[in-house]
Write a protein that holds these residues in place. Structure first.
Motif, short mmCIF file in Angstrom:
data_model
loop_
_atom_site.label_atom_id
_atom_site.label_comp_id
_atom_site.label_asym_id
_atom_site.label_seq_id
_atom_site.Cartn_x
_atom_site.Cartn_y
_atom_site.Cartn_z
N TYR A 3 -10.84 -1.19 8.58
CA TYR A 3 -10.09 -1.28 7.31
C TYR A 3 -9.32 -2.60 7.20
O TYR A 3 -9.47 -3.35 6.23
CB TYR A 3 -9.13 -0.09 7.18
N VAL A 10 0.82 -1.22 0.00
CA VAL A 10 0.00 0.00 0.00
C VAL A 10 0.85 1.27 0.00
O VAL A 10 2.06 1.22 0.24
CB VAL A 10 -0.97 0.03 1.21
N ASP A 11 0.20 2.37 -0.26
CA ASP A 11 0.84 3.68 -0.16
C ASP A 11 1.41 3.86 1.25
O ASP A 11 0.81 3.38 2.21
CB ASP A 11 -0.19 4.79 -0.42
N ARG A 55 -11.67 0.99 -1.67
CA ARG A 55 -10.73 1.63 -2.60
C ARG A 55 -9.50 0.74 -2.82
O ARG A 55 -9.01 0.60 -3.95
CB ARG A 55 -10.32 3.00 -2.00
N THR A 56 -8.99 0.15 -1.75
CA THR A 56 -7.84 -0.77 -1.87
C THR A 56 -8.21 -1.97 -2.74
O THR A 56 -7.47 -2.35 -3.66
CB THR A 56 -7.42 -1.27 -0.47
N ARG A 61 0.95 -1.54 -5.98
CA ARG A 61 0.65 -0.66 -4.84
C ARG A 61 -0.80 -0.16 -4.90
O ARG A 61 -1.25 0.30 -5.95
CB ARG A 61 1.61 0.54 -4.82
N ALA A 62 -1.48 -0.27 -3.78
CA ALA A 62 -2.87 0.19 -3.69
C ALA A 62 -2.95 1.28 -2.63
O ALA A 62 -2.08 1.38 -1.76
CB ALA A 62 -3.76 -0.99 -3.30
N PRO A 63 -3.99 2.11 -2.68
CA PRO A 63 -4.17 3.12 -1.62
C PRO A 63 -4.46 2.45 -0.28
O PRO A 63 -4.94 1.32 -0.25
CB PRO A 63 -5.39 3.93 -2.07
N VAL A 64 -4.16 3.16 0.79
CA VAL A 64 -4.40 2.63 2.13
C VAL A 64 -5.45 3.50 2.82
O VAL A 64 -6.03 4.38 2.17
CB VAL A 64 -3.05 2.56 2.90
N SER A 65 -5.68 3.29 4.08
CA SER A 65 -6.55 4.16 4.87
C SER A 65 -5.68 5.11 5.66
O SER A 65 -4.81 4.67 6.42
CB SER A 65 -7.38 3.30 5.83
N VAL A 71 -9.92 -5.82 4.54
CA VAL A 71 -8.91 -6.26 3.57
C VAL A 71 -8.53 -7.72 3.85
O VAL A 71 -8.39 -8.53 2.92
CB VAL A 71 -7.67 -5.34 3.61
N ILE A 121 0.85 -5.76 4.67
CA ILE A 121 0.48 -4.44 5.21
C ILE A 121 0.91 -4.32 6.67
O ILE A 121 0.86 -5.29 7.43
CB ILE A 121 -1.04 -4.22 5.02
#
Ligand code: PLZ
Length: 444
Positions: free
Chosen positions: A243, A155-156, A208-209, A189-193, A247, A227
């Motif tokens: 979150y 993730v980011d 979103r992830t 890579r995916a967005p995180v919270s 996931v 993560i």
């Protein structure tokens, strides 16, 4: 014994007898500059003579308050008595045989302990390594063999290490990746919270992830999602409630191995053995390092027995992984954590630090957010009234603390987060004094 003695009996006080760094440290720094590669840097070049409890004694006789713990490592304190005793006994007995050549019981006992301490009641096994990055690499190897898939989702704001695969998994370019490519492929890579910045609740952020995995990677290609339950180097980001669970559930439903990188957040640091527990998440694999061995280099991958056993005999290992001295240190550290109930202590530290920092935030509007869990607490510094990162103010605060004898660290993708990682054995009085110093520096 010759040389200075550290440990909890060192006077627990901040005492400055020279400027920081002092003349002997500056002399050593000159020698260092001539001998040590400049790519390796130090946050504060005071040269250490001894350390223990919540203080570091330097070669000039200064005693500094330690809010770094060597980056979340010495949770039980430096030179913690059980660690010292067990290491000394082990060093005197034998220092190395290589577990892959001729094994010893310390390795086995560390694996037993970690299987018992990591979340979940399922059958678990473990394997030991030298560094956090090496543990992350091995978690990926295990997940790939277990699933027969190759893609790794991160993730980011993630930090997973400095080796070739883990550089690819780490988000931030400078200083970790700049010029060091090409990087390992099959890392997505995916967005995180990041509640302070995205305002999303846990379910929205997870959607979103998951959307990136669905649309850009394809769940059937994904071996693992890796993560950090609290993102460490990326800024002590605590994902919104729900979150991580969402996931993890998605991973489970799609045959993806869910790996919690608890290298920074694990082993009592957040007031639980592992930070995943705060969210009732049971990871398939957990990476452990830093706090596990009281300062000696040891790391582990711990997880579901059937996943750990997917790898062919001889497929995992390394010359030093699970070195007997490091294992002895881990057993001493874990004994200390149990005896002193350091999970409870981490919660007390959370209460102390957050109450002081929330109070400071009312008078210092550059503090955009106070966050974290246990003794993993941070303030994010922004231009007042906005969410624009202000790394210059974060650096000013940190440098001011250093000059006054308080060793603080910064972190964050934007370099604008001041983080507090005291040893869990640091006394309240010392932590209050550190907060007094920070308050005074902020007022300048
Ligand atoms: N995963 C979550 O925090 C190490 C890095 C300091 P190693 N973090 C400190 C630096 O600048 O090198 C870390 C971590 C998480 C993996 C690692 C890597 O652990 O033991 O440094 O390899």
């Amino acid at each position: 014994m010759t040389g200075p003695v550290g440990g909890p009996d060192l006077p627990q006080e901040r005492r400055l007898v020279t400027e920081i760094p002092g003349p002997r440290s500056r002399e050593l720094q000159e020698r260092r500059n001539a001998a040590v590669a400049s790519g390796v840097s130090s946050v504060l070049p005071i040269y250490v003579a001894a350390a223990g409890g919540g203080v570091i004694l330097d070669v000039d006789g200064n005693s500094l308050i330690d809010l770094a713990s060597g980056i979340a490592v010495t949770s039980v304190g430096n030179a913690a008595p059980h660690v010292v005793t067990r290491v000394a006994e082990q060093v005197a007995a034998f220092t190395h045989t290589c577990f892959m050549v001729a094994p010893y019981d310390g390795y086995v006992e560390v694996c037993e302990q970690l299987a018992a301490l990591t979340p979940g009641a399922h059958a678990k096994k473990a394997a030991l390594f030298n560094s956090g990055a090496e543990a992350v690499e091995n978690a990926v190897k295990i997940a790939r063999v277990h699933t027969g898939r190759t893609a790794v989702v991160v993730v980011d704001h993630a930090y997973h290490g400095r080796t070739n695969l883990t550089m690819a998994m780490t988000a931030k370019n400078m200083p970790y990746k700049e010029g060091f490519g090409p990087f390992a492929n099959e890392v997505y890579r995916a967005p995180v919270s990041y509640p302070f910045r995205d305002g999303l609740d846990g379910q929205e952020a997870a959607a979103r992830t998951i959307d990136v995995i669905e649309k850009q990677v394809g769940p059937g290609n994904v071996a693992c999602i890796v993560i950090e339950p609290i993102l460490g180097e990326g800024g002590f980001i605590v994902p919104a409630p729900g979150y991580l669970g969402a996931v993890a559930e998605y991973a489970s439903a799609n045959g993806i191995v869910f790996v919690a990188d608890e290298i920074q957040s694990g082993m009592c640091r957040t007031g639980a053995w592992f930070a995943s527990e705060h969210e009732d998440v049971v990871p398939d694999l957990v990476t452990v390092a830093k706090g596990v061995a009281g300062g000696l280099p040891l790391a582990a991958v711990v997880g579901r027995a059937e996943m750990m056993d997917a790898v062919h005999p001889g497929g995992l290992g390394g010359t030093y992984g699970g070195n007997p001295v490091a294992c002895a240190a881990a057993l001493g550290a874990i004994t200390t954590m149990r005896e002193q109930d350091l999970n409870r202590r981490a919660i007390e530290i959370e209460t102390l630090l957050t109450s002081r920092l929330v109070e400071l935030a009312t008078r210092f509007p550059a503090i955009g957010e106070v966050r974290g869990r246990g003794a993993m607490i941070a303030i994010e510094i922004v231009e007042p009234g906005t969410s624009r990162p202000d790394p210059a103010v974060a650096s000013r605060l940190s440098a001011g603390c250093h000059q006054a004898g308080v060793l603080t660290l910064t972190c964050g993708t934007y370099g604008n987060v001041l983080r507090f990682l005291p040893p869990l054995v640091a006394p309240d009085a010392l932590l209050h004094e550190a907060m007094d110093v920070l308050t005074e520096v902020a007022a300048r």
